[in-house]
Every structure is written in C-alpha cells, then in structure tokens.
Design an enzyme around this catalytic site. Sequence first.
Site, mmCIF file in Angstrom:
data_model
loop_
_atom_site.group_PDB
_atom_site.id
_atom_site.type_symbol
_atom_site.label_atom_id
_atom_site.label_comp_id
_atom_site.label_asym_id
_atom_site.label_seq_id
_atom_site.Cartn_x
_atom_site.Cartn_y
_atom_site.Cartn_z
ATOM 1 C CB CYS A 2 -8.626 -15.492 22.918
ATOM 2 S SG CYS A 2 -8.605 -14.230 21.658
ATOM 3 N NE ARG A 27 -4.999 -20.286 22.563
ATOM 4 C CZ ARG A 27 -5.102 -21.501 22.579
ATOM 5 N NH1 ARG A 27 -4.224 -22.381 22.695
ATOM 6 N NH2 ARG A 27 -6.617 -21.508 21.065
ATOM 7 C CD1 TRP A 73 -2.929 -11.688 19.139
ATOM 8 C CD2 TRP A 73 -4.646 -12.549 17.975
ATOM 9 N NE1 TRP A 73 -2.247 -11.453 17.780
ATOM 10 C CE2 TRP A 73 -3.109 -11.945 16.802
ATOM 11 C CE3 TRP A 73 -5.702 -12.468 17.190
ATOM 12 C CZ2 TRP A 73 -3.383 -12.027 15.070
ATOM 13 C CZ3 TRP A 73 -5.806 -12.278 15.266
ATOM 14 C CH2 TRP A 73 -4.064 -12.199 14.948
ATOM 15 C CG ASN A 99 -9.757 -19.412 21.241
ATOM 16 O OD1 ASN A 99 -9.524 -18.410 20.925
ATOM 17 N ND2 ASN A 99 -9.010 -19.821 21.244
ATOM 18 C CE LYS A 489 11.421 -18.542 15.209
ATOM 19 N NZ LYS A 489 10.653 -19.329 14.390
ATOM 20 C CG HIS A 508 18.717 -14.040 -10.410
ATOM 21 N ND1 HIS A 508 18.565 -14.149 -12.074
ATOM 22 C CD2 HIS A 508 19.591 -15.505 -9.818
ATOM 23 C CE1 HIS A 508 19.677 -14.949 -12.066
ATOM 24 N NE2 HIS A 508 19.500 -16.081 -10.944
ATOM 25 C CE LYS A 607 4.487 -22.113 20.555
ATOM 26 N NZ LYS A 607 5.511 -21.681 20.001
HETATM 27 C C1 F6R Z 1 6.422 -18.523 13.841
HETATM 28 C C2 F6R Z 1 5.585 -19.335 14.607
HETATM 29 C C3 F6R Z 1 3.832 -19.726 13.777
HETATM 30 C C4 F6R Z 1 3.981 -21.357 13.567
HETATM 31 C C5 F6R Z 1 2.623 -20.561 12.645
HETATM 32 C C6 F6R Z 1 2.250 -22.196 11.966
HETATM 33 O O1 F6R Z 1 7.974 -18.808 15.001
HETATM 34 O O2 F6R Z 1 5.570 -19.636 15.303
HETATM 35 O O3 F6R Z 1 4.875 -19.294 12.520
HETATM 36 O O4 F6R Z 1 5.022 -21.714 13.094
HETATM 37 O O5 F6R Z 1 2.074 -20.155 13.023
HETATM 38 O O6 F6R Z 1 1.728 -23.141 13.845
HETATM 39 P P1 F6R Z 1 1.990 -24.437 13.588
HETATM 40 O O7 F6R Z 1 2.676 -25.102 13.909
HETATM 41 O O8 F6R Z 1 0.653 -24.437 15.387
HETATM 42 O O9 F6R Z 1 0.332 -24.412 12.788
#
Ligand code: F6R
Length: 612
Positions: A2, A27, A73, A99, A489, A508, A607
């Site tokens: 959010c 976000r 979100w 949020n 990714k 395995h 994000k």
């Molecule tokens: C994948 C991605 C997420 C973040 C995870 C941790 O592309 O962006 O897996 O890596 O949510 O986020 P941070 O690094 O902000 O703690």
Amino acid sequence: MCGIVGYIGNREVFPILLKGLKRLEYRGYDSAGIAILNGDLHVYKKAGKVSDLEKHIADSDVTSTIGIGHTRWATHGAPNDENAHPHLSQSGNLTIIHNGIIENYASIKTELKGRGYTFHSDTDTEVLINLIEEIKKQEKCTLEDAVRIALNQVIGAYAIVVMDKNNPNQLIAARKGSPLVLGIGEKEFFIASDASPIVEYTKNVVYLDDQEYAVINRTGDFYIKTLGNVEKSPAIQKLEMSIEAIEKGGFEHFMLKEIYEQPKVIADSLRGRMSAVEGWIKLGGLDEYINRINNAHRIIITACGTSWHSGLIGEYLIEELARVNVEVEYASEFRYRNPIINSSDVVLAISQSGETADTLAAIELAKERQALIYGICNVIGSSIARVSHAGSYTHAGPEIGVASTKAFSTQVSILILIALQIAKHKGTIANSKLREILYELENIPKKVEKALALDEQVKEIAAIYKDAPNFLYLGRGLNFPVALEGALKLKEISYIHAEGYPAAEMKHGPIALIDEAMPVVFLATNQSAYEKIISNIQEVKARKGKVIAIVNEGDTEIKEIADHVIEVPATEEILSPLVTIVPLQLLSYHIAVMRGANVDQPRNLAKSVTVE
Ligand code: F6R
C-alpha cells in the site's frame, strides 16, 4: 504494501495526489482512491490501477488544497471498490488512508457494532476510523487526542493519515511499523510512504519514527509527538533522491531501466569503499565493529526473496574468503523457531526496502538475544537501517520495478566487500590475491556492461521459449543462488513455473521432469566445477531437454552440446554472480513482455512486504 500520500497547502491537491499515487503504485496496485475536502469530503475510489481511478474521476470537480490518496495491496477484504481506501467514518466527518494491518480489528469491530456502527467494507481500516470517531464522541476531545487514544488501543502495524471534514486546515499522520515521510515546504506539507511523491516539491523531510504522529497545519506549523503524548523535536533531513531516478528515462519499463543501471550502481556501491591500487577496503559500518565480527562465533544472514538469494551468495563468499561459519535463514522461519543465538553471533540482515516485516521481526529477535545486527539496505532511513547497530547502504537508488534486479547486484557487491574486509583483517587472504580481486572488482561494471550488450541475443532465445510452461535453472557453487534468482525472476513476472536447483541435485528428482519441452538454463561459468557442469548438461541432453547455457566468452566445449550458449565476460569466480545474473534478468524480462504480462507490476505482488 500500500502506498499513501497526503497534501495540505496552497496548491491544487489533485495533481499532487495523482502523481504521487502513480509513483507509489509499485507498493500495491489492486485498487486506488483519493479523498479531497472542499466544504464536504469527496471520496473517489476504484478497484484496479491508478489509471482506472483517473478515468473514474475524469469528470468530477476535484478543486481543493487538502487531500489524501491511497494505492492498495489487499490484506483484509477482496480488492474491490468498497474495500479501496480512503474509508469514511460512520458520520461521514472523518476519512482515513492506511498502510498496514490492525490485528485486533475483529474485537473492536464487534464492540463498535454493539454501539450501532455499521460497516461498508471488510477492512480493518474502516474499523480504525470508526474507533477514532467513537473516541472523539465519547471523550469530547480533539481529533488529535482521539487518534492518539485509538492508536494506543490497536495492535498491529500502520501508517495512517486522517482528515476531518470540519477542519480543512489540518492533517494528522501516524506510523508504527509502516514507513511515513513528511515533506516540509513553504506553508505546505506532503506526507507519503516514501519520498518519491515529495521529491519534486521539497528536499526537506522528516522520517517519522515508530509510535509517533505528526499534526500538520495549513499555517505552516507542525509538531511531532509520541503516542505517549510527548513532543519530539523533528529531525529534518535533506533528501538525496533525484527526479530522474524515479522516472523511466526512455525505457519501456522500470525493470529494464534498472537492469541497465547495474554497471553504474555497482560502481556506486563500491565507490569510496575500496582501492585496488592501495589495496584497502573500508566499509564504514563494518570497521567500527570489526573486532566483534572477527571474533564472531558465526554469522547469520537473514532476508527474504531476492535478498535471501544474495544472502546465499554471501555465505559462499564469507566462508570461502574469511573462513567464518555462516548460516542463511529465511527471516520468516527464523523469527518463529526459537533460534539459538547469543552475543557472540553477528546477524547480517539484507533488505532492499528496509521495511520487510519478517526481516524486521527477525532482527528484533536477534537483538533481544544480544547479537550484533548489521543491516544491508537500499532505502536510506528505512526501518531496518535504523534498528541495526551498524550497516552499509547499497546505493542502488530507487528500485521501482517490483522484481528486484539492481538491488540484488549491489547487495552482492557489498557482501563481496564484507567478505574481503573480514578476510583481510583475519589474514585469511593473501595480499596479492586480495589485490587481484580488487582490481577485478573495479573492472566489474565494464563486464556487466558487456553482459548487457547480449540483450538482442537473449531476446531471440526468449522468443523461442516464451510459451514453455516450465523452466529449470541449474548452477553449482556460487551459481546455484544465481539459478534460484533466475527462476524467481521468471516466475514472478511471466507466471511461468520455474525451479532453481544445484546442478548436481538434479539427479535426485528434478531429472524426471526433463523431456523435449523442458528448457534448462545452465549457469556454466565456474572454472572450479567445469567438467562436472558439462556432465550435468550431457545428462539433460541425453533426455532431450533444451539447454540454454551461460558460459564464459570463448568457451568452445559447451557450444558443442548446448542448444544455445550465451557468452558472458569471464571474471574471478567469486565475482561471477554479478555477471551471470544479467542474461537471466533479461531473459525473464523479454519473456514477460512477449507474453503481455505487466512487467513492473506483476499480479499479486507488492514491492515491500510490510505484512507477515
Ligand atoms: C523479488 C523481490 C522480493 C524481495 C523480497 C524482500 O524480485 O523483489 O522477493 O526481494 O520481498 O524484499 P526486501 O529486499 O525489500 O526486504
């Protein structure tokens, strides 16, 4: 999770809110809304993207100089119009954006229902604004007092902004566990989840601390208090962010822009922290605690998602170079399993956003047990940066694409420096070897640039495999975490099922998946396990799998057996993840674009994950 934005001042509020929401959309993007005050409170909200909200509002009169906006979100309640923020109180006099999560909302809701309140959404947020309204009524107090009393009753995390129909000259904002920045202009104020909606109007900001609230007035005065009603003197800081950093700069997507920024940001993450000619490495934060880190019983790396993958690379690096025992933990598991940890342990917490709820909780736990906390964060002033004893910023600049790319590379750069600095201090690396690595590290941005030049070739391969339902990514040693990251990714932005495995582990189980429809991406740059990787490729080819191999420039052997080879510049093996990750990022990007997926805002993701 959010994004929230608010404004009070002399400008028209709507363009500020709309632009702010677009910048914060990374976000959360399942619904969006705004509330403005011009005589009455007008709330506009819509399921979908900020652009859907914009269309919805197109013909409305939104003239006003005070307002709040939200991009959501979903946590409590489906992403529909009713659950979108802002939420109004029962009387229609108060409105809120939020949020976070109010954990004890159900019991408060029951109590409020008993007092005649009805609810129009499934959200915890609507409960909170009605709690504030009820307190204001019962206590006959100001809005500020009601907000403070209510926040002392709720359990959970929040960043909120509250607006009162009867007071067009004031906004109240508060935070606990979710970020909130206050921008201070000339008789105007901006409030937002991060600085991106603020940066073009003012560089003066205050980052609210947990359990603090700000009362901001149109007259230009403001104050900050704790939830205990104690006034605090605001620490005004200068924003270093630039507008260019938060715009696409001619790229079709933020993700592509951020992939292409890697040579620059890797250089930024190293700048002033090492010199190959003089043979030194100096991470400010590490230096201060070097003796404690040297004597650490073990280093625990904790993180989530992509940051966890860079943590796995950190484990290889620190054990190999500095000979310290390292364990890598998912923060979400670590925090709940009563880990054995004490003052002789060092915890490296890695987080792009610095706000990830599980990583923060893992830190709190380790801190309670007296471990030293070293934070590796990208966002300056973020919660993790602030609760850590020491740390290093990655200097990747704002990462807006939801799939993390440049943050990963800079985290790996910092982990390389940490491993080398401890190794140098402990004497586990020869000076000549250290110099060699440092020289190569200085060269790495150029090698990453060369890897980026493979973009067209990667795009052609993407076109061949874009419809594959599954992918396997295999690597050994340091390339195993790279395989995991490549698979993540692809999954997150193209919705293709992908798995990363240590190449030798394939026998395995996963080998059963291989047939002529299975693309297998091999990370085959390791000098130390080259023959073994070739055997693994042969095993896949024997079962008719399609092999896409990332190899060092000039490799001839793998060319003979793989369906496609992508030749990246060779480098020191311990630095190779910085190069080998690039084609994997590009592959996932092009496949996602070709499949028509929303690259920068993949479904169901946000994000920064500020909820458990
Ligand atoms: C994948 C991605 C997420 C973040 C995870 C941790 O592309 O962006 O897996 O890596 O949510 O986020 P941070 O690094 O902000 O703690």
